[in-house]
Scaffold this motif. Structure first.
Motif, PDB file in Angstrom:
ATOM      1  N   UNK A 172       0.804  -1.227   0.000  1.00  0.00           N
ATOM      2  CA  UNK A 172       0.000   0.000   0.000  1.00  0.00           C
ATOM      3  C   UNK A 172       0.834   1.272   0.000  1.00  0.00           C
ATOM      4  N   UNK A 173       2.119   1.192   0.282  1.00  0.00           N
ATOM      5  CA  UNK A 173       2.959   2.386   0.298  1.00  0.00           C
ATOM      6  C   UNK A 173       3.254   2.886  -1.118  1.00  0.00           C
ATOM      7  N   UNK A 174       2.961   2.102  -2.144  1.00  0.00           N
ATOM      8  CA  UNK A 174       3.143   2.506  -3.541  1.00  0.00           C
ATOM      9  C   UNK A 174       1.788   2.549  -4.229  1.00  0.00           C
ATOM     10  N   UNK A 175       1.715   3.335  -5.311  1.00  0.00           N
ATOM     11  CA  UNK A 175       0.428   3.474  -5.991  1.00  0.00           C
ATOM     12  C   UNK A 175       0.639   3.734  -7.471  1.00  0.00           C
ATOM     13  N   UNK A 176      -0.445   3.567  -8.241  1.00  0.00           N
ATOM     14  CA  UNK A 176      -0.435   3.831  -9.675  1.00  0.00           C
ATOM     15  C   UNK A 176      -1.725   4.547 -10.021  1.00  0.00           C
ATOM     16  N   UNK A 177      -1.620   5.568 -10.889  1.00  0.00           N
ATOM     17  CA  UNK A 177      -2.807   6.266 -11.385  1.00  0.00           C
ATOM     18  C   UNK A 177      -3.159   5.707 -12.753  1.00  0.00           C
ATOM     19  N   UNK A 178      -4.417   5.244 -12.887  1.00  0.00           N
ATOM     20  CA  UNK A 178      -4.886   4.641 -14.134  1.00  0.00           C
ATOM     21  C   UNK A 178      -5.987   5.482 -14.762  1.00  0.00           C
ATOM     22  N   UNK A 179      -6.225   5.170 -16.049  1.00  0.00           N
ATOM     23  CA  UNK A 179      -7.359   5.738 -16.767  1.00  0.00           C
ATOM     24  C   UNK A 179      -8.101   4.601 -17.457  1.00  0.00           C
ATOM     25  N   UNK A 180      -9.420   4.625 -17.391  1.00  0.00           N
ATOM     26  CA  UNK A 180     -10.236   3.558 -17.974  1.00  0.00           C
ATOM     27  C   UNK A 180     -10.386   3.750 -19.480  1.00  0.00           C
ATOM     28  N   UNK A 181     -10.611   2.643 -20.175  1.00  0.00           N
ATOM     29  CA  UNK A 181     -10.845   2.656 -21.612  1.00  0.00           C
ATOM     30  C   UNK A 181     -12.203   2.017 -21.895  1.00  0.00           C
ATOM     31  N   UNK A 182     -12.923   2.516 -22.911  1.00  0.00           N
ATOM     32  CA  UNK A 182     -14.222   1.899 -23.245  1.00  0.00           C
ATOM     33  C   UNK A 182     -14.094   0.472 -23.768  1.00  0.00           C
ATOM     34  N   UNK A 183     -12.886   0.056 -24.147  1.00  0.00           N
ATOM     35  CA  UNK A 183     -12.685  -1.294 -24.665  1.00  0.00           C
ATOM     36  C   UNK A 183     -12.944  -2.363 -23.607  1.00  0.00           C
ATOM     37  N   UNK A 184     -12.864  -1.982 -22.329  1.00  0.00           N
ATOM     38  CA  UNK A 184     -13.037  -2.965 -21.253  1.00  0.00           C
ATOM     39  C   UNK A 184     -14.372  -3.678 -21.333  1.00  0.00           C
ATOM     40  N   UNK A 185     -15.402  -3.000 -21.842  1.00  0.00           N
ATOM     41  CA  UNK A 185     -16.737  -3.599 -21.892  1.00  0.00           C
ATOM     42  C   UNK A 185     -16.869  -4.666 -22.982  1.00  0.00           C
ATOM     43  N   UNK A 186     -15.881  -4.737 -23.875  1.00  0.00           N
ATOM     44  CA  UNK A 186     -16.009  -5.624 -25.029  1.00  0.00           C
ATOM     45  C   UNK A 186     -14.991  -6.757 -25.043  1.00  0.00           C
ATOM     46  N   UNK A 187     -14.129  -6.822 -24.021  1.00  0.00           N
ATOM     47  CA  UNK A 187     -13.064  -7.817 -24.063  1.00  0.00           C
ATOM     48  C   UNK A 187     -13.603  -9.231 -23.879  1.00  0.00           C
ATOM     49  N   UNK A 188     -14.426  -9.437 -22.856  1.00  0.00           N
ATOM     50  CA  UNK A 188     -14.946 -10.778 -22.613  1.00  0.00           C
ATOM     51  C   UNK A 188     -15.943 -11.170 -23.699  1.00  0.00           C
ATOM     52  N   UNK A 189     -15.945 -12.434 -23.999  1.00  0.00           N
ATOM     53  CA  UNK A 189     -16.853 -12.957 -25.013  1.00  0.00           C
ATOM     54  C   UNK A 189     -18.310 -12.803 -24.573  1.00  0.00           C
ATOM     55  N   UNK A 190     -19.158 -12.506 -25.527  1.00  0.00           N
ATOM     56  CA  UNK A 190     -20.599 -12.438 -25.273  1.00  0.00           C
ATOM     57  C   UNK A 190     -21.194 -13.842 -25.388  1.00  0.00           C
ATOM     58  N   UNK A 191     -22.104 -14.159 -24.490  1.00  0.00           N
ATOM     59  CA  UNK A 191     -22.766 -15.461 -24.506  1.00  0.00           C
ATOM     60  C   UNK A 191     -24.246 -15.273 -24.847  1.00  0.00           C
TER      61      UNK A 191
END
Length: 405
Positions: A172-191
């Motif tokens: 917890x003494x270290x950290x990273x700043x991220x930014x989200x991408x809209x691609x995350x919603x499409x990575x997993x396969x649709x069933x």
């Protein structure tokens, strides 16, 4: 290639070459984005109907195209160990990768957040399912780091500041700043159904039939033929070798009777060349391809495998009774016989090997080479603890060229 202006004046041969290139890109990559590959993206949009219909009819794959990317949803007919994610070491890595996607799906485009916020949300969610992930444990943090690195490599997560290795090391003494991408919603396969509606894992990769088939013998027969065709093409597109005995009876009959058509379809769409051998129908690329892993690979294990194939050919010709070949073209060896072939190869060629392979014991070297051969369907462990050298190995032969000063 310069986008649409090039294609408007292109010959049919150039268009086919372009289609083969983008078809291979769709098969080889998670997706093709407009930002990173604008020409390929425009080609896919221009030929969307043809690509969509071919992949759906032949392999049961769905082609998804949005304003930002194109994605071919690929599902194997048979799962193999090499189909896993490179760099993942244990099931926990896959679980945390999936829950990383779960966290990102709740984020809007370009939302920024800290790594510590993400992992705490994942931990709290898992606690609700009675699964405890402990970020004070180095192994758990390391699994999360592997998952995060893969999410970044896929483009569904962007690192703005910092890196994960510091958090893996210091917690917890270290950290990273991220930014989200809209691609995350499409990575997993649709069933087609909710996941909880599936009662067994095999149903998850059954060929999806999007056409309703009324009750009737002829229509049901057509659905069976379509399903069989799609399973066959899935295997031929994704696996390095499929032997005749690996098909079901119906699939093998389909491959044997439809062989000319299958070869022509694979050639026209993805540029693969097919040839029939005694043990099965083989496909290969006539030229080196940057998009896919080909055998022999750049790995030194491929070099040793090629040399081993030559040594086996020589030994079988010299001692046919000692190295009998069965009706499928397979050689059944004990582990000591396999190691003996490797020792003979080492005696001839060790000077050309990498230091890693020169320094390995015969037992460890045998494990390394066998794993490589199993991955390419050139060998398999048999039921009696021995080794089965498959006929695909006999189609290769390697030697080091003599260097003349």
């Amino acid at each position: 290639m310069n986008g649409r202006s090039r294609r408007r004046g292109s010959s049919s041969a150039e268009v086919q070459s372009d289609l083969q290139a983008v078809a291979m890109a769709l098969l080889s990559r998670p997706w093709i984005t407009k930002q990173d590959h604008p020409d390929e993206f425009l080609l896919i949009k221009d030929h969307y109907g043809y690509l969509r219909d071919w992949f759906h009819d032949h392999a049961g794959y769905s082609l998804l195209v949005t304003r930002a990317f194109a994605k071919l949803e690929k599902v194997p007919a048979v799962y193999r160990s090499w189909m896993g994610i490179d760099g993942f070491h244990q099931p926990r890595d896959y679980a945390l990768f999936t829950y990383g996607l779960w966290y990102l799906e709740a984020k809007s485009d370009t939302d920024q957040f800290l790594l510590t916020e993400m992992v705490e949300a994942i931990r709290n969610h898992l606690l609700g399912s009675h699964f405890d992930v402990d970020w004070t444990l180095y192994d758990h943090r390391l699994s999360m780091v592997r998952a995060l690195k893969k999410l970044r490599a896929l483009g569904v997560l962007t690192s703005i500041e910092g890196e994960e290795t510091g958090w893996a090391r210091d917690g917890a003494s270290a950290n990273v700043l991220y930014e989200a991408s809209p691609l995350a919603r499409y990575l997993l396969r649709r069933f087609p159904k909710e996941l909880m509606a599936y009662s067994e894992i095999e149903a998850l990769y059954e060929v999806e039939q999007t056409t309703t088939v009324p009750v009737g013998d002829e229509l049901l027969h057509n659905a069976d033929v379509r399903s069989r065709r799609q399973k066959v093409f899935r295997r031929l597109l994704m696996e390095p070798i499929v032997y005749d005995w690996e098909w079901t009876d119906d699939e093998r009959r389909y491959v044997q009777t439809k062989r000319p058509w299958i070869i022509s379809q694979m050639g026209e769409m993805v540029g693969l060349q097919g040839r029939r051998f005694r043990e099965g129908l083989y496909f290969h690329w006539p030229e080196l391809m940057a998009e896919v892993d080909l055998f022999p690979t750049q790995s030194a294990a491929s070099d040793v495998t090629m040399l081993l194939a030559a040594q086996l050919r020589e030994a079988a010709a010299q001692y046919p009774d000692r190295y009998p070949c069965d009706e499928n073209g397979c050689f059944r060896l004990t582990r000591s016989e396999f190691e003996g072939l490797l020792l003979a190869v080492r005696d001839k060629s060790e000077a050309y090997w990498t230091k890693e392979h020169r320094d390995k014991s015969t037992t460890l070297l045998a494990e390394d080479i066998l794993a490589h051969m199993v991955e390419w369907n050139l060998a398999a462990p048999d039921d009696l603890g021995g080794i089965l050298l498959l006929p695909g190995l006999s189609r290769f032969c390697g030697e080091y060229a003599a260097v003349i000063d």
